[in-house]
Structures are given as structure tokens and as C-alpha cells.
Design a protein around this motif. Structure first.
Motif, PDB file in Angstrom:
ATOM      1  N   SER A   1       0.161   9.860  -9.999  1.00 62.41           N
ATOM      2  CA  SER A   1       0.192   8.789  -9.010  1.00 62.41           C
ATOM      3  C   SER A   1       0.703   7.545  -9.733  1.00 62.41           C
ATOM      4  O   SER A   1       0.288   7.280 -10.870  1.00 62.41           O
ATOM      5  N   PRO A   2       1.617   6.798  -9.143  1.00 62.46           N
ATOM      6  CA  PRO A   2       2.279   5.735  -9.902  1.00 62.46           C
ATOM      7  C   PRO A   2       1.353   4.597 -10.305  1.00 62.46           C
ATOM      8  O   PRO A   2       0.524   4.149  -9.511  1.00 62.46           O
ATOM      9  N   VAL A   3       1.506   4.170 -11.536  1.00 60.54           N
ATOM     10  CA  VAL A   3       0.839   2.968 -12.044  1.00 60.54           C
ATOM     11  C   VAL A   3       1.860   2.222 -12.891  1.00 60.54           C
ATOM     12  O   VAL A   3       2.352   2.754 -13.894  1.00 60.54           O
ATOM     13  N   SER A   4       2.188   1.010 -12.478  1.00 60.31           N
ATOM     14  CA  SER A   4       3.159   0.214 -13.237  1.00 60.31           C
ATOM     15  C   SER A   4       2.704  -1.240 -13.299  1.00 60.31           C
ATOM     16  O   SER A   4       1.818  -1.673 -12.545  1.00 60.31           O
ATOM     17  N   LEU A   5       3.327  -1.988 -14.168  1.00 59.02           N
ATOM     18  CA  LEU A   5       2.941  -3.378 -14.381  1.00 59.02           C
ATOM     19  C   LEU A   5       3.251  -4.280 -13.196  1.00 59.02           C
ATOM     20  O   LEU A   5       2.706  -5.382 -13.096  1.00 59.02           O
ATOM     21  N   VAL A   6       4.102  -3.830 -12.305  1.00 61.21           N
ATOM     22  CA  VAL A   6       4.493  -4.675 -11.168  1.00 61.21           C
ATOM     23  C   VAL A   6       3.628  -4.420  -9.934  1.00 61.21           C
ATOM     24  O   VAL A   6       3.806  -5.075  -8.904  1.00 61.21           O
ATOM     25  N   MET A   7       2.692  -3.505 -10.011  1.00 62.36           N
ATOM     26  CA  MET A   7       1.829  -3.201  -8.868  1.00 62.36           C
ATOM     27  C   MET A   7       0.678  -4.188  -8.773  1.00 62.36           C
ATOM     28  O   MET A   7       0.244  -4.751  -9.794  1.00 62.36           O
ATOM     29  N   PRO A   8       0.128  -4.391  -7.584  1.00 65.12           N
ATOM     30  CA  PRO A   8      -1.124  -5.149  -7.471  1.00 65.12           C
ATOM     31  C   PRO A   8      -2.216  -4.468  -8.285  1.00 65.12           C
ATOM     32  O   PRO A   8      -2.304  -3.237  -8.318  1.00 65.12           O
ATOM     33  N   LEU A   9      -3.040  -5.261  -8.920  1.00 63.52           N
ATOM     34  CA  LEU A   9      -4.029  -4.702  -9.844  1.00 63.52           C
ATOM     35  C   LEU A   9      -5.007  -3.769  -9.149  1.00 63.52           C
ATOM     36  O   LEU A   9      -5.392  -2.734  -9.709  1.00 63.52           O
ATOM     37  N   ASP A  10      -5.446  -4.098  -7.941  1.00 65.44           N
ATOM     38  CA  ASP A  10      -6.392  -3.229  -7.241  1.00 65.44           C
ATOM     39  C   ASP A  10      -5.807  -1.824  -7.057  1.00 65.44           C
ATOM     40  O   ASP A  10      -6.485  -0.816  -7.299  1.00 65.44           O
ATOM     41  N   GLU A  11      -4.561  -1.766  -6.619  1.00 64.75           N
ATOM     42  CA  GLU A  11      -3.908  -0.470  -6.416  1.00 64.75           C
ATOM     43  C   GLU A  11      -3.702   0.251  -7.739  1.00 64.75           C
ATOM     44  O   GLU A  11      -3.937   1.466  -7.851  1.00 64.75           O
ATOM     45  N   ALA A  12      -3.262  -0.497  -8.748  1.00 61.98           N
ATOM     46  CA  ALA A  12      -3.027   0.114 -10.057  1.00 61.98           C
ATOM     47  C   ALA A  12      -4.312   0.692 -10.638  1.00 61.98           C
ATOM     48  O   ALA A  12      -4.324   1.804 -11.169  1.00 61.98           O
ATOM     49  N   GLU A  13      -5.408  -0.062 -10.515  1.00 63.76           N
ATOM     50  CA  GLU A  13      -6.677   0.411 -11.070  1.00 63.76           C
ATOM     51  C   GLU A  13      -7.176   1.651 -10.328  1.00 63.76           C
ATOM     52  O   GLU A  13      -7.670   2.604 -10.943  1.00 63.76           O
ATOM     53  N   SER A  14      -7.047   1.646  -9.000  1.00 60.31           N
ATOM     54  CA  SER A  14      -7.473   2.805  -8.218  1.00 60.31           C
ATOM     55  C   SER A  14      -6.676   4.051  -8.598  1.00 60.31           C
ATOM     56  O   SER A  14      -7.254   5.138  -8.805  1.00 60.31           O
ATOM     57  N   ASN A  15      -5.365   3.912  -8.705  1.00 62.64           N
ATOM     58  CA  ASN A  15      -4.524   5.047  -9.097  1.00 62.64           C
ATOM     59  C   ASN A  15      -4.828   5.487 -10.523  1.00 62.64           C
ATOM     60  O   ASN A  15      -4.847   6.688 -10.821  1.00 62.64           O
ATOM     61  N   TRP A  16      -5.041   4.527 -11.417  1.00 66.72           N
ATOM     62  CA  TRP A  16      -5.380   4.837 -12.804  1.00 66.72           C
ATOM     63  C   TRP A  16      -6.623   5.718 -12.866  1.00 66.72           C
ATOM     64  O   TRP A  16      -6.640   6.758 -13.516  1.00 66.72           O
ATOM     65  N   ASP A  17      -7.693   5.291 -12.174  1.00 61.93           N
ATOM     66  CA  ASP A  17      -8.946   6.039 -12.219  1.00 61.93           C
ATOM     67  C   ASP A  17      -8.763   7.461 -11.693  1.00 61.93           C
ATOM     68  O   ASP A  17      -9.288   8.427 -12.272  1.00 61.93           O
ATOM     69  N   ALA A  18      -8.011   7.601 -10.605  1.00 60.50           N
ATOM     70  CA  ALA A  18      -7.809   8.925 -10.018  1.00 60.50           C
ATOM     71  C   ALA A  18      -7.031   9.841 -10.956  1.00 60.50           C
ATOM     72  O   ALA A  18      -7.360  11.028 -11.109  1.00 60.50           O
TER      73      ALA A  18
END
Length: 244
Positions: free
Chosen positions: A86-103
Motif C-alpha cells: 500500500s503506498p506510503v510516500s513523503l508527499v502523502m498526508p501523514l494520517d494516511e501515510a501512518e495508516s498505510n504504514w501500520d497495515a
């Protein structure tokens, strides 16, 4: 009397995991598929035949995995192939990035950890084997932006593999990882555009995409007597893409 060996394959209902399961059945293993999608598990088991059982479980949830593997007493082989990107990049909103990171971390890294913790006491000793499915992305960071979580999870698989190999060696049990490159027609890659696939193949010295059978071949070797002196290593199965 000949005793069939038991293999547990997380993520075994699709993609690389299904290809590995199919190869193991041909090699006369009994196979237990573990995954989250009950319909996909049932369909895969029907295709693979009577040597297959399945358990529905989220590999990142301890209670699920305890239920999934708790009733097996002796296991020869654990394949940790479950995972997704699931995509995680520096340009994403942090909430979305953190949720995807955890998953992504839960499915790819924590799931492999939980499976190993629960199955290791059941592994045949000597002769048991753990094989973790990593990715070329652990070394490249991915072929496109958005791979922060996936690359980190798969790099973590390498460290987990090395530590497992050290702890299991006194019991005569091996632990290794396989790092595939581009494997065509899986859940990860099946929808990739033709131009992207052509670009990757052009960078691959062997001049073709990989298949689940290519990964399964490495699994069978590591699980065999021929691979019994190999532990604590990461085997690339990528057609030379890293040197292309």
C-alpha cells in the motif's frame, strides 16, 4: 510407513504463495493455506486438491494466528508469503501515510514474526525449515515512489531471517529468505501497465519476467536435503534485475 510432511503457507491462496503451494503438493507435502479471504482460500483449496487444508486468519493478529496453527503438532516447513503493498510516500498526508504504514508492516513483517514464533516450537528438529518471502524492494526501495513502508517491511524480513537462523540452528532448523524481482500475473503486478512491464523486462538480463514457479523452485531446493546446509541467507530470484 511413509509420513507426508506438513507445510504451512501464509498467503498461499494467491500469487507467489499459490505457486509455492502447488509445487509443494507436487512434491508430496500436505499443505495448510493461511490467509484473510475465506472465499479465495476455499477456491484455492479446491484447485489444489485433497492434500490441502485452509485456515482463515489475519497474519498480523496474534489471536487469529494462534487459532490458525494451534492444532498442528509437527510441521516440516513454514513459508511466510503473506503480505501486500500500500503506498506510503513523503508527499502523502501523514494520517494516511501512518495508516498505510501500520497495515503494511503488520501484514508483511509482524505477520512473519508471529508465524515464526508460533510455528517454531512445532518444527521438525532437526530438518525443519522457515522460508520468508521478501522482495527486491528491500534493496532498491521499490521501482517507483511510494515504497517507504513496503521496502522497510521487506528489509525487516531480512533481519528477522538472520536472527531466526541464529536461534534455530542449534535445533538443526534452517531459516532463509527469498527476494523475488518482477513476478508477472500476481496480485501485486497483474494490473501493471504494459509499458512498465516492458521497461522492467528490458532491464532484466535474462529478458523475461519471473513466474511463481521460479520462486517455488528456490523454495523446494531450500527445503530439500540439498539445501540443508544453507541458513541465514537471502536468495535473489530476479533474473539478474539488480545487475541489469
Amino acid at each position: 510407513m511413509f509420513e507426508r510432511q506438513l507445510a504451512i503457507v501464509t498467503g498461499g491462496a494467491s500469487g507467489i504463495g499459490f505457486g509455492i503451494s502447488e509445487a509443494l503438493i507436487k512434491a508430496e507435502y500436505d499443505v495448510v493455506l493461511v490467509g484473510r479471504n475465506e472465499e479465495r482460500l476455499a477456491s484455492a483449496a479446491k484447485k489444489l486438491g485433497s492434500a490441502v487444508q485452509w485456515r482463515c486468519a489475519d497474519v498480523g493478529r496474534r489471536a487469529d494466528m494462534e487459532r490458525a496453527v494451534g492444532d498442528f503438532e509437527r510441521v516440516s516447513l513454514l513459508i511466510n508469503a503473506a503480505g501486500f503493498i500500500s503506498p506510503v510516500s513523503l508527499v502523502m498526508p501523514l494520517d494516511e501515510a501512518e495508516s498505510n504504514w501500520d497495515a503494511v508492516i503488520d501484514a508483511n513483517l509482524k505477520g512473519s514474526f508471529l508465524s515464526a514464533m508460533l510455528v517454531a516450537p512445532k518444527l521438525k528438529s532437526p530438518g525443519g525449515t522457515i522460508i520468508n518471502i521478501s522482495s527486491i524492494g528491500a534493496q532498491t526501495g521499490g521501482s517507483r515512489p511510494g515504497g517507504l513502508a513496503y521496502a522497510a517491511a521487506k528489509a525487516g524480513i531480512h533481519g528477522l531471517t538472520y536472527a531466526l537462523a541464529r536461534e534455530l540452528a542449534p535445533r538443526g532448523i534452517t531459516a532463509n529468505a527469498i527476494a523475488p524481482g518482477f513476478i508477472a500475473a500476481t496480485g501485486f503486478t497483474g494490473a501493471w501497465p504494459e509499458d512498465r512491464v516492458a521497461e522492467i523486462v528490458a532491464q532484466t538480463p535474462l529478458g523475461r519476467p519471473g513466474t511463481p514457479a521460479d520462486v517455488a523452485g528456490a523454495v523446494l531446493w531450500l527445503a530439500s536435503e540439498a539445501g540443508s546446509f544453507v541458513t541465514g541467507t537471502v536468495i535473489p530470484v530476479n533474473g539478474g534485475w539488480r545487475i541489469g
